[in-house]
Design a protein around this motif. Structure first.
Motif, mmCIF file in Angstrom:
data_model
loop_
_atom_site.group_PDB
_atom_site.id
_atom_site.type_symbol
_atom_site.label_atom_id
_atom_site.label_comp_id
_atom_site.label_asym_id
_atom_site.label_seq_id
_atom_site.Cartn_x
_atom_site.Cartn_y
_atom_site.Cartn_z
ATOM 1 N N LEU A 1 18.978 16.128 24.075
ATOM 2 C CA LEU A 1 19.722 15.907 22.831
ATOM 3 C C LEU A 1 19.438 16.969 21.778
ATOM 4 O O LEU A 1 20.134 17.049 20.774
ATOM 5 N N GLU A 2 18.391 17.772 22.030
ATOM 6 C CA GLU A 2 17.927 18.771 21.071
ATOM 7 C C GLU A 2 17.532 18.126 19.745
ATOM 8 O O GLU A 2 17.656 18.705 18.677
ATOM 9 N N VAL A 3 17.072 16.882 19.837
ATOM 10 C CA VAL A 3 16.582 16.131 18.687
ATOM 11 C C VAL A 3 15.333 15.382 19.139
ATOM 12 O O VAL A 3 15.315 14.784 20.213
ATOM 13 N N ASP A 4 14.284 15.424 18.337
ATOM 14 C CA ASP A 4 13.059 14.720 18.692
ATOM 15 C C ASP A 4 13.259 13.220 18.464
ATOM 16 O O ASP A 4 13.369 12.762 17.328
ATOM 17 N N THR A 5 13.329 12.459 19.561
ATOM 18 C CA THR A 5 13.612 11.022 19.468
ATOM 19 C C THR A 5 12.346 10.177 19.403
ATOM 20 O O THR A 5 12.437 8.953 19.328
ATOM 21 N N ARG A 6 11.195 10.792 19.439
ATOM 22 C CA ARG A 6 9.951 10.022 19.434
ATOM 23 C C ARG A 6 9.591 9.557 18.030
ATOM 24 O O ARG A 6 9.814 10.280 17.051
ATOM 25 N N PRO A 7 9.017 8.358 17.902
ATOM 26 C CA PRO A 7 8.639 7.880 16.564
ATOM 27 C C PRO A 7 7.420 8.623 16.034
ATOM 28 O O PRO A 7 6.603 9.140 16.795
ATOM 29 N N ASP A 8 7.311 8.687 14.708
ATOM 30 C CA ASP A 8 6.144 9.264 14.056
ATOM 31 C C ASP A 8 5.045 8.204 13.964
ATOM 32 O O ASP A 8 5.322 7.005 13.876
ATOM 33 N N GLY B 1 0.812 -1.214 0.000
ATOM 34 C CA GLY B 1 0.000 0.000 0.000
ATOM 35 C C GLY B 1 0.836 1.250 0.000
ATOM 36 O O GLY B 1 2.050 1.207 -0.223
ATOM 37 N N ASP B 2 0.187 2.390 0.265
ATOM 38 C CA ASP B 2 0.843 3.693 0.216
ATOM 39 C C ASP B 2 0.741 4.403 1.561
ATOM 40 O O ASP B 2 -0.230 4.219 2.308
ATOM 41 N N VAL B 3 1.723 5.247 1.849
ATOM 42 C CA VAL B 3 1.673 6.113 3.022
ATOM 43 C C VAL B 3 0.729 7.274 2.712
ATOM 44 O O VAL B 3 0.920 8.004 1.744
ATOM 45 N N VAL B 4 -0.303 7.447 3.545
ATOM 46 C CA VAL B 4 -1.271 8.529 3.316
ATOM 47 C C VAL B 4 -1.229 9.576 4.424
ATOM 48 O O VAL B 4 -1.880 10.622 4.310
ATOM 49 N N GLY B 5 -0.476 9.318 5.489
ATOM 50 C CA GLY B 5 -0.409 10.312 6.554
ATOM 51 C C GLY B 5 0.717 10.034 7.523
ATOM 52 O O GLY B 5 1.002 8.876 7.849
ATOM 53 N N ILE B 6 1.409 11.093 7.947
ATOM 54 C CA ILE B 6 2.466 11.003 8.955
ATOM 55 C C ILE B 6 2.171 12.051 10.023
ATOM 56 O O ILE B 6 2.125 13.244 9.735
ATOM 57 N N ILE C 1 15.986 1.205 0.794
ATOM 58 C CA ILE C 1 14.827 1.402 1.661
ATOM 59 C C ILE C 1 14.987 2.750 2.357
ATOM 60 O O ILE C 1 16.036 3.060 2.906
ATOM 61 N N VAL C 2 13.930 3.573 2.354
ATOM 62 C CA VAL C 2 14.035 4.915 2.927
ATOM 63 C C VAL C 2 13.394 5.021 4.308
ATOM 64 O O VAL C 2 13.445 6.078 4.935
ATOM 65 N N GLY C 3 12.792 3.951 4.796
ATOM 66 C CA GLY C 3 12.184 3.989 6.128
ATOM 67 C C GLY C 3 11.570 2.653 6.485
ATOM 68 O O GLY C 3 11.373 1.779 5.628
ATOM 69 N N MET C 4 11.281 2.485 7.778
ATOM 70 C CA MET C 4 10.641 1.264 8.260
ATOM 71 C C MET C 4 9.526 1.639 9.230
ATOM 72 O O MET C 4 9.628 2.625 9.954
ATOM 73 N N VAL C 5 8.484 0.846 9.239
ATOM 74 C CA VAL C 5 7.320 1.088 10.092
ATOM 75 C C VAL C 5 6.988 -0.204 10.832
ATOM 76 O O VAL C 5 6.942 -1.283 10.224
ATOM 77 N N THR C 6 6.744 -0.106 12.145
ATOM 78 C CA THR C 6 6.283 -1.242 12.934
ATOM 79 C C THR C 6 4.764 -1.184 13.030
ATOM 80 O O THR C 6 4.201 -0.193 13.482
ATOM 81 N N VAL C 7 4.095 -2.233 12.595
ATOM 82 C CA VAL C 7 2.629 -2.258 12.558
ATOM 83 C C VAL C 7 2.071 -2.303 13.979
ATOM 84 O O VAL C 7 2.450 -3.153 14.783
ATOM 85 N N LYS C 8 1.145 -1.383 14.290
ATOM 86 C CA LYS C 8 0.479 -1.342 15.589
ATOM 87 C C LYS C 8 -0.966 -1.805 15.512
ATOM 88 O O LYS C 8 -1.512 -2.340 16.480
ATOM 89 N N SER C 9 -1.623 -1.584 14.383
ATOM 90 C CA SER C 9 -3.009 -2.039 14.230
ATOM 91 C C SER C 9 -3.356 -2.138 12.751
ATOM 92 O O SER C 9 -2.799 -1.429 11.915
ATOM 93 N N GLY D 1 7.240 4.783 13.151
ATOM 94 C CA GLY D 1 8.541 4.754 12.489
ATOM 95 C C GLY D 1 9.198 6.114 12.542
ATOM 96 O O GLY D 1 8.571 7.112 12.932
ATOM 97 N N TYR D 2 10.469 6.167 12.189
ATOM 98 C CA TYR D 2 11.225 7.421 12.176
ATOM 99 C C TYR D 2 11.369 7.879 10.725
ATOM 100 O O TYR D 2 12.162 7.331 9.965
ATOM 101 N N LEU D 3 10.577 8.895 10.362
ATOM 102 C CA LEU D 3 10.455 9.270 8.958
ATOM 103 C C LEU D 3 10.877 10.712 8.711
ATOM 104 O O LEU D 3 10.337 11.391 7.844
ATOM 105 N N ARG D 4 11.841 11.218 9.481
ATOM 106 C CA ARG D 4 12.271 12.612 9.343
ATOM 107 C C ARG D 4 12.863 12.909 7.967
ATOM 108 O O ARG D 4 12.778 14.023 7.464
ATOM 109 N N LEU D 5 13.481 11.885 7.354
ATOM 110 C CA LEU D 5 14.191 12.117 6.090
ATOM 111 C C LEU D 5 13.305 11.971 4.865
ATOM 112 O O LEU D 5 13.737 12.278 3.755
ATOM 113 N N ILE D 6 12.083 11.514 5.039
ATOM 114 C CA ILE D 6 11.228 11.271 3.884
ATOM 115 C C ILE D 6 10.572 12.549 3.399
ATOM 116 O O ILE D 6 10.336 12.745 2.215
#
Length: 387
Positions: free
Chosen positions: A63-70, A43-48, A105-113, A128-133
């Motif tokens: 760290l002055e960096v947001d370490t939380r996943p999107d 499928g496709d990413v439709v929202g972050i 591969i430009v990113g990875m996502v762990t399925v939650k539901s 997932g951590y998608l800051r670079l996308i």
């Protein structure tokens, strides 16, 4: 001639249907390897969604960096092969949005539901951590799975049927078959462990299967099954410790971890707090009473405070369980003995008396009560003249 034309038409439709359902692509996990991974487009990413700035945690501030996943939302045409806890890989689309680029591969996502909506169809929520996308069009793919999950799940259902009918041997056979098809599924290891536990003599096998289910706990098929497992695992670890004795404390040490996981996920469930209380209390009574170090005394105070907190939370959810009042009587009898001659002696004695009354009120006669515990309650009542 018509028959040949119909045959070619049938083949063409079949191939088209197969290619649209299982679109194979290749992608590289890293530049260190020249071997691409075979994947299936899902499928496709439709929202972050990024967390609010005002919710930045302490580590991110330091760290002055947001370490939380999107939080990522995917639109999928077919949920087949997608499971909770699974890793999906994000690949960049070609500009025409029709073909898929073979690249890194430009990113990875762990399925939650995985869920179905009225207007948008099947969707997947993950982290997932998608800051670079940024805002580039991205598609999601899963690894070409060699496990046979659907066949395994059907085997597990058959095992459940045999287990409910009391046919334990047949249930064990089906659960083992399910595991052979999908070894990483915690649902199957939990079911097999539960069947072994029913045998009475198979608790060692239960410990092994439950440990595998705990290891892969993020992959449970649904939250209800995970809750049942966590509650059963707490109950089993307490049982196993009582069987093996104090010389083997590894199960007792795992109890707080399982209890914490259960409280975090299911804070309104009574049994979660009941077994959290029993977990803390069991660790308290089996701490080294002969050692008199400062660290041990601090540890015992923490276990005592946690026990009372968990007890009060369980009482707020249900007061009519005699087993809870039995444990409460044992706990406050222990505290009453420890604080003899202090200002807290009366407080703990009165709580022992109160839970003793509740114990008599809700006692069902299903199990024997310790005569020592009953004598302690009578002694507390006699000293307070509360007959």
């Amino acid at each position: 001639m018509i028959r040949i034309l119909f045959y070619f038409l049938f083949i063409s439709v079949s191939l088209a249907a197969q290619s649209s359902q299982d679109r194979i692509t290749f992608a590289f996990r890293s530049q260190a390897s020249l071997d691409p991974l075979r994947m299936i487009i899902v499928g496709d990413v439709v929202g972050i969604e990024k967390a609010s700035f005002f919710e930045v945690d302490k580590l991110s501030q330091e760290l002055e960096v947001d370490t939380r996943p999107d939080t990522v939302t995917l639109k999928v045409s077919n949920p087949k092969g997608i499971r909770v806890g699974q890793t999906l890989y994000l690949l960049e689309k070609d500009p025409d949005h029709k073909t898929f680029r073979d690249g890194n591969i430009v990113g990875m996502v762990t399925v939650k539901s995985v869920y179905q909506t009225t207007f948008f169809g099947w969707q997947v929520r993950g982290e997932g951590y998608l800051r670079l996308i940024e805002d580039r069009p991205v598609t999601a793919a899963r690894l070409l799975d060699t496990t046979k999950y659907e066949e395994a799940f059907f085997a597990k259902k058959k095992g459940d049927h045999f287990f409910a009918k009391g046919l334990t041997d047949e249930a064990l056979r089906m659960y083992k078959h399910a595991i052979s098809l999908d070894p990483g599924s915690p649902d199957f290891h939990y079911a097999l462990g539960k069947a072994h536990w029913k045998d009475g003599e198979g608790y060692v096998s239960t410990a092994f299967e439950y440990s595998l289910a705990w290891k892969n706990k993020e992959r449970f098929s649904n939250s209800q099954e995970k809750l049942l497992f966590l509650v059963d695992y707490m109950r089993f670890l307490i049982y196993y410790f009582k069987i093996e004795g104090k010389d083997n404390k590894k199960h007792l040490e795992k109890l707080p971890l399982v209890a914490k996981e259960a409280r975090t996920l299911y804070p309104k469930n009574y049994e979660v707090w009941l077994y959290s209380f029993e977990s803390a209390y069991t660790n308290l009574i089996h701490s080294n009473l002969e050692e008199n170090s400062v660290d041990l005394r601090k540890r015992r105070e923490e276990l005592s405070e946690s026990s009372e907190m968990f007890l009060n939370k369980a009482l707020s959810l249900r007061r009519s369980d005699y087993y809870l009042h039995k444990l409460a009587c044992e706990f406050y009898n222990l505290k009453w003995k420890e604080y003899r001659g202090t200002q807290k002696e009366k407080e703990y004695r009165d709580k022992l008396i109160d839970h003793g009354k509740q114990l008599r009120l809700y006692y069902t006669g299903e199990s024997n009560l310790s005569e020592d515990l009953l004598n302690a309650i009578r002694l507390a009542e006699k000293q307070s003249n509360s007959f």
